[in-house]
Design a protein around this motif. Structure first.
Motif, short mmCIF file in Angstrom:
data_model
loop_
_atom_site.label_atom_id
_atom_site.label_comp_id
_atom_site.label_asym_id
_atom_site.label_seq_id
_atom_site.Cartn_x
_atom_site.Cartn_y
_atom_site.Cartn_z
N TYR A 47 -56.49 -31.38 -19.34
CA TYR A 47 -57.44 -31.57 -20.47
C TYR A 47 -56.86 -31.93 -21.57
O TYR A 47 -56.13 -31.08 -22.21
N GLU A 67 -57.19 -34.18 -25.74
CA GLU A 67 -58.04 -34.52 -27.15
C GLU A 67 -57.18 -35.75 -27.61
O GLU A 67 -55.94 -35.69 -27.92
N HIS A 102 -55.03 -29.98 -24.30
CA HIS A 102 -55.82 -28.53 -24.50
C HIS A 102 -55.50 -27.35 -23.47
O HIS A 102 -54.86 -26.54 -23.78
N HIS A 103 -55.47 -27.75 -22.05
CA HIS A 103 -55.10 -26.98 -21.30
C HIS A 103 -55.19 -27.62 -19.74
O HIS A 103 -55.75 -28.70 -19.74
N LYS A 146 -62.64 -35.83 -26.06
CA LYS A 146 -62.18 -34.78 -25.34
C LYS A 146 -62.13 -35.30 -23.95
O LYS A 146 -63.32 -35.78 -23.31
N GLY A 168 -61.83 -26.30 -29.25
CA GLY A 168 -61.28 -25.94 -27.94
C GLY A 168 -61.88 -26.75 -26.97
O GLY A 168 -62.12 -28.11 -27.16
N ALA A 169 -61.94 -26.42 -25.62
CA ALA A 169 -62.28 -27.38 -24.49
C ALA A 169 -63.59 -26.86 -23.87
O ALA A 169 -63.79 -25.65 -23.69
N THR A 186 -65.38 -28.17 -20.25
CA THR A 186 -65.58 -29.19 -19.26
C THR A 186 -66.96 -29.62 -18.77
O THR A 186 -67.44 -29.01 -17.69
N TYR A 205 -69.45 -32.38 -25.78
CA TYR A 205 -68.99 -31.24 -26.58
C TYR A 205 -67.75 -31.60 -27.79
O TYR A 205 -66.89 -32.35 -27.32
#
Lengths: 464, 464
Positions: A209, A211, A370-371, A333, B321-322, B324, B317
């Motif tokens: 993930y 950005e 992000h992760h 994102k 943060g993230a 999904t 979104y």
């Protein structure tokens, strides 16, 4: 080493206990759903602490020996355990008390944190993902403890950062290996096909993930005065996104498919046999046509193929009416779902490098992770999978279908790495639960069916 | 028919009056800037009414015979007049009291509606566009009335919907032709090159402003469960945007350039002679390179060529943060600047049709018009242009350069259509005023120079 519980006896004991306590089980869950434990938003930090404390208290109420809150650099982990006999097998239940942000709020029929029951469904953020599902375990364990039928040792690890990629869990797990030592990890954070067609997820996809922020001029400009003379970051970002797939919807990021194993004709035939009604699928989503990678079916696209999706985009004027601005920035994102043999670390690097490299000279690009999480597969010949399958057969009256889920549970490979044990997914949600979306729900019938089924897993796993 | 005012006499009278009253002129403007008259936002409706009333009162204070507020279906129009002698020529001053939305608020150094003076600049939303500029006329007219030197009849039309495309002005003008009857329309809502290099805009570009909403699935989906199987509206919108320009940054909308007249080598040579420092331009915008239609200079790109810019985009979104999510919708605000021989109505239709037609089957597209305006040119051999040029020469000490501005004033062609008179643009802003952007400003020196110059226009126009 297993404890033999007379089958018929346990069955009626559990049934009675659940029947007598089912309204309380539900009202306890609703209370938990009222806490807006949104891990992604810093303003919810107090709610996160409140939720962790509530989970700890519920574990104690269920009869565990001890339950504690472990602080991390982010949101805390709740740990609880009931050690019946060290010689018996130990089941580690993983779940998460954090939830996704609730927005867009205007699309919810009722408040995301004001749970209501309608048409046999619990509507609330977190109802299925994952409060409702981990709470089935808390109640199933209470049932076994209170009726003196708990056949295994039980440990709970309920974390607060799953929805933001569990950034602090690796450290926690690696420094608490002894505490978390177990023979299997049991997770209810996935879905089944339906109560009529039970299924078990045997694989989850990995996740990368990122950005991407594109900056053009150093300030917002008047689009009439400067338009045409400087790169518009929205236009550039759109062009960059447009290059990520080719005309067959194959992903074009260099090396993206490296190592991806093509499914064999036999595997594809098995997948094609799973219940799937395309007309119904299309109607449910309200689209005129499906859309995806050429050469694959819907189930293949969402299960065994890696994907790249845009999760968010923003830039410029997004309010009411018109504003003739040429914005300074535009941001997106973007996340990829990964399949076995893809590495989240590698794919994330490829994605970041791609967006940095294709930036034209008129803009600067900031691309950051992000992760991520690695893909994971559960072997269906394992003792744990067999125990789960038998448990479902015991309460559903039919054997579950093994399927590969499209979602990601990034902590799976982490558990395997540090604890050296396999994971079994016993998900009782449905694909239609609106996870991460407005009007998330969890079917009451599934909640109760989960509580009913879980003790059989412990029983069969202990006997296995 | 003109009234002859002794030149030297008027000059010193006006200079004295302005010198004595300049602090009051400024503080009155600052008061006007404190009203957040954002026409695009419905929550500012009360501020719009308050601002209209303030403008009406200022006109009366300046000494006009009457000033009235005319309601429309949207925000009201303020009208005022001073008829000295029906046989004298009449100047209709147009301006607008509405302003652009102020966001992004976090990029402002000081409150957009808390004007401050810093380094000789008035920082506030609307300082240059257009409160500061139309207010120069109010003060110049006060100066002429109070010193008994007003050589023309004067009418003011100060509207409240310019920034949203003047949706109700056509109806107002067409039903008040007699009221608005004039010999010339004078507008200060543009910029000049600098106080050292005065210029007059002889053309403004037209505008077509649309909004495109792409809808995929009927609700936000979990990107892991559904990703890869349905069209992602952000991806589709990005692909649509990416097709709007080719690799040379020519606009690809079919028929977009129909009728556009290519500038002659002579015209291009004249434009190239205007002061322009590319290194300075690049440094000011903080970009590494400029970007635009191949084969044209920056001044040509922003002046005589039509452009297509993305003004805003959003979907999915966009928070911290993230998340999904595979969103249900993605939306973009898109506007084109048009040059003479392009029709806003026609281009808007072409844009809407384009986005509707290129939508792939997996999504539905809603494309709608925000507003538009036709391009406009002022003949430089007209009596009005000549009066403006002479006025500027009188106070700046050099003749203005005629230039073609990149912005749009959609009401121009409307005035021509209903009132049958030509428009002269006497803009005293600068391109660096951050119109429509954070930290909009108006140079104090330009404000005062405008008040000083405007009476000469009336004088020369009356004498002409």
């Amino acid at each position: 080493m297993g404890l033999q519980i007379p089958y018929i006896c346990a069955m009626s004991t559990w049934k009675d206990y659940q029947e007598k306590n089912k309204d309380r089980f539900l009202s306890e869950l609703l209370e938990l759903l009222r806490i807006p434990s949104v891990s992604a938003r810093s303003e919810h930090k107090p709610d996160m602490l409140r939720c962790a404390e509530a989970v700890r208290q519920r574990l104690l109420d269920a009869g565990v020996d001890k339950a504690e809150i472990y602080p991390t650099e982010g949101h805390p982990v709740v740990y609880g355990e009931k050690i019946v006999d060290p010689s018996r097998p130990t089941v580690l239940v993983y779940g998460h008390y954090d939830v996704q942000p609730a927005d867009p709020l205007d699309l919810w029929h009722s408040g995301p944190f004001e749970p209501i029951i309608k048409d046999g469904k619990i509507f609330a953020r977190g109802s299925a993902d994952d409060k409702g599902q981990f709470y089935m375990h808390v109640k199933a364990v209470e049932m076994m403890i209170r009726t003196g039928t708990l056949p295994t040792n039980i440990k709970f690890i309920i974390e607060g950062e799953e929805e933001i990629g569990s950034p602090n869990l690796a450290k926690f797990v690696s420094t608490h290996k002894e505490l978390l030592k177990a023979d299997v990890i049991l997770i209810s954070d996935t879905a089944m096909i339906s109560l009529d067609t039970p299924s078990i997820d045997i694989g989850v996809r990995g996740l990368s993930y990122i950005e991407v922020e594109v900056t053009g001029p150093n300030r917002d400009l008047h689009s009439g005065v400067y338009g045409g003379a400087v790169a518009n970051p929205i236009t550039i970002l759109a062009r960059m996104i447009a290059t990520c797939h080719d005309e067959n919807n194959h992903i074009t990021i260099p090396g993206f498919y490296d190592g991806v194993v093509e499914a064999t004709p036999a595997e594809r035939k098995l997948m094609a046999a799973a219940p799937y009604n395309e007309a119904e699928y299309i109607r449910d989503l309200g689209v005129k046509a499906l859309w995806g990678e050429k050469g694959y079916t819907t189930n293949e696209r969402t299960g065994i193929r890696p994907t790249l999706e845009l999760n968010g985009i923003w830039g410029g004027y997004t309010g009411e009416g018109a504003k003739t601005v040429l914005p300074s920035k535009a941001t997106a994102k973007i996340s990829a779902r990964l399949v076995p043999n893809q590495s989240s670390t590698v794919i994330t690097e490829k994605l970041l490098a791609y967006f940095r490299q294709i930036a034209p000279p008129g803009v600067t690009v900031k691309a950051e992770e992000h992760h991520g999480g690695e893909p994971y597969m559960t072997p269906i010949d394992s003792k744990a999978y067999q125990a789960a399958a038998k448990a479902i057969e015991a309460t559903f009256g039919k054997a579950p279908i093994p399927v590969r889920g499209g979602g990601s549970i990034p902590i799976c490979s982490l558990f395997e790495k540090y604890l050296g044990v396999k994971i079994v997914f016993m998900g009782f949600g449905l694909d239609s639960d609106n996870l991460h979306s407005p009007n998330e729900k969890f079917e009451l019938a599934n909640f109760y069916k989960g509580i009913e089924t879980i003790p059989y897993f412990h029983k069969f796993f202990a006997e296995g």
